[in-house]
Write an enzyme that holds these catalytic residues in place. Structure first.
Site, PDB file in Angstrom:
ATOM      1  N   ARG A  90      13.945  -2.459   8.828  1.00 43.65           N
ATOM      2  CA  ARG A  90      12.996  -1.758   9.695  1.00 43.65           C
ATOM      3  C   ARG A  90      12.873  -2.474  11.028  1.00 43.65           C
ATOM      4  NH1 ARG A  90       7.536   0.385   6.809  1.00 43.65           N
ATOM      5  NH2 ARG A  90       6.708  -0.366   8.790  1.00 43.65           N
TER       6      ARG A  90
ATOM      7  N   ARG B 170      -6.923   3.968  10.935  1.00 41.24           N
ATOM      8  CA  ARG B 170      -6.511   2.587  11.123  1.00 41.24           C
ATOM      9  C   ARG B 170      -7.447   1.849  12.071  1.00 41.24           C
ATOM     10  NH1 ARG B 170      -0.944   2.331   9.732  1.00 41.24           N
ATOM     11  NH2 ARG B 170       0.094   0.392  10.229  1.00 41.24           N
TER      12      ARG B 170
ATOM     13  N   ARG C  56      11.435  -7.347   3.095  1.00 40.33           N
ATOM     14  CA  ARG C  56      11.664  -5.919   3.390  1.00 40.33           C
ATOM     15  C   ARG C  56      12.542  -5.777   4.639  1.00 40.33           C
ATOM     16  NH1 ARG C  56       6.529  -2.124   4.163  1.00 40.33           N
ATOM     17  NH2 ARG C  56       6.577  -2.855   6.306  1.00 40.33           N
TER      18      ARG C  56
ATOM     19  N   LYS D 273       0.819  -1.219   0.000  1.00 45.05           N
ATOM     20  CA  LYS D 273       0.000   0.000   0.000  1.00 45.05           C
ATOM     21  C   LYS D 273       0.851   1.266   0.000  1.00 45.05           C
ATOM     22  CE  LYS D 273      -0.862   0.152   4.959  1.00 45.05           C
ATOM     23  NZ  LYS D 273       0.032   1.244   5.351  1.00 45.05           N
TER      24      LYS D 273
ATOM     25  N   ARG E 112       1.445  -6.903  14.152  1.00 46.12           N
ATOM     26  CA  ARG E 112       0.869  -5.886  13.270  1.00 46.12           C
ATOM     27  C   ARG E 112      -0.238  -6.473  12.395  1.00 46.12           C
ATOM     28  NH1 ARG E 112       5.583  -4.256  10.201  1.00 46.12           N
ATOM     29  NH2 ARG E 112       4.530  -2.411   9.434  1.00 46.12           N
TER      30      ARG E 112
END
Ligand code: AMP
Length: 197
Positions: free
Chosen positions: A134, A89, A128, A14, A145
């Site tokens: 990250r 969210r 990722r 996204k 998450r």
């Protein structure tokens, strides 16, 4: 004047598609995750407040997040439209945003729902983590998450669904294919790039 929201689980692409769609429409992409990560990197007051929450993959408080978004959407470049990524969210944030936009006699034109199967999300997030390092892309935090997405974020699609503004997009394919799918689906709803600006 185009006002969009892109929603999808972590690893759905996204963020990447949000930037591409915003560019296509000539509007700023407003990502709360990016705002928070930049604040943490700078070590600003905001960054210090949100650092541990983000690293655990939990949600920053609705009040703080909504204040950050109101501030961002009040800047000059967002007056001609915007694409929100990562906010609202949960249902409470939907109500905050409604109130803010109603105060400006505005509303969202479309909510882009980007769907990918859970195992595809997990493998993209793991990749990722290796590429970008990250701190919230560890296996445990990823699971947290995704759980929060399913419990708290997915229900906002029900709310926007009753308003008839959700556009469902299959998020599996090449980046270009998915961008083209989104643009075509928006155009089919009369939300055209020419009408932007
Ligand atoms: P994202 O890049 O959208 O996955 O966001 C990264 C992290 O920033 C999330 O895991 C949350 O800790 C925080 N965050 C981003 N957007 C929100 C939001 N709308 N409400 C609360 N926390 C958020």
């Amino acid at each position: 004047m185009t006002r969009l929201l892109i929603v999808g689980p972590q690893g759905s692409g996204k963020g990447t598609q949000g930037v591409r769609i915003a560019e296509a429409f000539g509007i700023p992409a407003v990502s709360t995750g990016d705002v928070f990560r930049a604040a943490v990197a700078e070590g600003s007051d905001l960054g210090q407040q949100v650092k541990t929450v983000i690293e655990a993959g939990d949600l920053v408080s609705d009040e703080l997040t909504s204040a950050v978004v109101r501030d961002r959407l009040s800047q000059p470049d967002a007056q001609g439209g915007f694409l929100l990524d990562g906010y609202p969210r949960n249902v409470s944030q939907v109500m905050h945003l409604d109130e803010f936009l109603e105060g400006r006699e505005e509303g969202l034109d479309a909510v882009i729902e980007l769907s990918v199967p859970r195992d595809e999300s997990i493998s993209r997030l793991t990749l990722r983590a290796q590429e970008q390092g990250r701190t919230d892309d560890t296996e445990e935090v990823i699971a947290n998450r995704l759980g929060i997405y399913e419990r708290e974020t997915a229900p906002i699609l029900g709310v926007y669904g009753t308003r008839g503004i959700v556009v469902q997009i299959d998020g599996v394919g090449s980046l270009d294919e998915i961008t083209a799918r989104i643009v075509a689906a928006l155009e089919a709803r009369g939300i055209a790039r020419d009408a932007a600006a």
